[in-house]
Design a protein around this motif. Structure first.
Motif, PDB file in Angstrom:
ATOM      1  N   SER A 171      65.977 -11.754 -35.582  1.00 46.95           N
ATOM      2  CA  SER A 171      65.262 -11.520 -36.838  1.00 46.95           C
ATOM      3  C   SER A 171      66.244 -11.300 -37.981  1.00 46.95           C
ATOM      4  O   SER A 171      66.057 -11.834 -39.085  1.00 46.95           O
ATOM      5  CB  SER A 171      64.326 -10.321 -36.696  1.00 46.95           C
ATOM      6  OG  SER A 171      63.635 -10.094 -37.897  1.00 46.95           O
ATOM      7  N   PRO A 225      56.368 -14.933 -40.956  1.00 42.04           N
ATOM      8  CA  PRO A 225      56.133 -14.332 -39.649  1.00 42.04           C
ATOM      9  C   PRO A 225      56.476 -15.306 -38.517  1.00 42.04           C
ATOM     10  O   PRO A 225      56.486 -16.522 -38.701  1.00 42.04           O
ATOM     11  CB  PRO A 225      54.639 -14.009 -39.668  1.00 42.04           C
ATOM     12  CG  PRO A 225      54.060 -14.910 -40.704  1.00 42.04           C
ATOM     13  CD  PRO A 225      55.138 -15.130 -41.714  1.00 42.04           C
ATOM     14  N   THR A 226      56.740 -14.725 -37.363  1.00 39.68           N
ATOM     15  CA  THR A 226      57.079 -15.512 -36.173  1.00 39.68           C
ATOM     16  C   THR A 226      55.807 -16.004 -35.502  1.00 39.68           C
ATOM     17  O   THR A 226      54.903 -15.219 -35.207  1.00 39.68           O
ATOM     18  CB  THR A 226      57.893 -14.648 -35.191  1.00 39.68           C
ATOM     19  OG1 THR A 226      59.099 -14.250 -35.839  1.00 39.68           O
ATOM     20  CG2 THR A 226      58.218 -15.400 -33.914  1.00 39.68           C
ATOM     21  N   THR A 249      51.160 -12.997 -47.269  1.00 38.82           N
ATOM     22  CA  THR A 249      51.090 -11.719 -46.569  1.00 38.82           C
ATOM     23  C   THR A 249      49.794 -10.958 -46.850  1.00 38.82           C
ATOM     24  O   THR A 249      49.439 -10.056 -46.098  1.00 38.82           O
ATOM     25  CB  THR A 249      52.298 -10.828 -46.935  1.00 38.82           C
ATOM     26  OG1 THR A 249      52.325 -10.631 -48.348  1.00 38.82           O
ATOM     27  CG2 THR A 249      53.593 -11.453 -46.464  1.00 38.82           C
TER      28      THR A 249
END
Length: 140
Positions: A32, A58-59, A115
């Motif tokens: 990250s 985001p992953t 987000t």
């Protein structure tokens, strides 16, 4: 010619289990950190810059193959390239080495997303163009 982004760091006590080797979840934190530094240092668009516009990365998925342990005090290099850029996602390949030995390899899929709404959004052209300089064939 494909560029690669490398983040070098020393394995610290807080990364290790009682045996003095990196506790595997710490590698995910290091991955990250590498992605965060890639956007800030190589792309010139930090996560802080994205958050100002309610955006993030985001992953979506992550795949890691551990090959050899890293120990307290080792210097490791995590090298990142881009294997695919989609409309709103990208697949990043990474390899961690120390003194010429591969410690782990893998890939992470990130999604450019709002987000606030948690919905994906197309990559801005400026980010897409800079990421393209790091495109390479996927690891096999």
């Amino acid at each position: 010619m494909t560029q690669a982004f490398t983040l070098s760091r020393q394995v610290e006590f807080n990364h290790c289990d009682p045996a003095g080797i990196v506790f595997y979840p710490r590698y995910f934190e290091m991955i990250s950190s590498t992605v965060e530094r890639f956007f800030a240092d190589a792309i010139g668009h930090s996560w802080q810059d994205m958050l100002v516009n309610d955006m993030g990365t985001p992953t979506g998925s992550i795949d890691v193959r551990f090959r050899a342990p890293s120990r307290l005090g080792d210097w490791i290099d995590i090298t990142l390239t881009v294997s695919r850029i989609g409309t709103s996602s990208a697949v990043l390949q990474f390899e961690c080495t120390s003194a010429g030995e591969t410690r782990f390899t893998g890939s992470i899929t990130i999604v450019h997303a709002n987000t606030t709404t948690a919905k994906s959004a197309p990559w801005p052209d400026a980010i897409r163009q800079k990421m393209a300089a790091y495109l390479s064939p996927p690891n096999t």
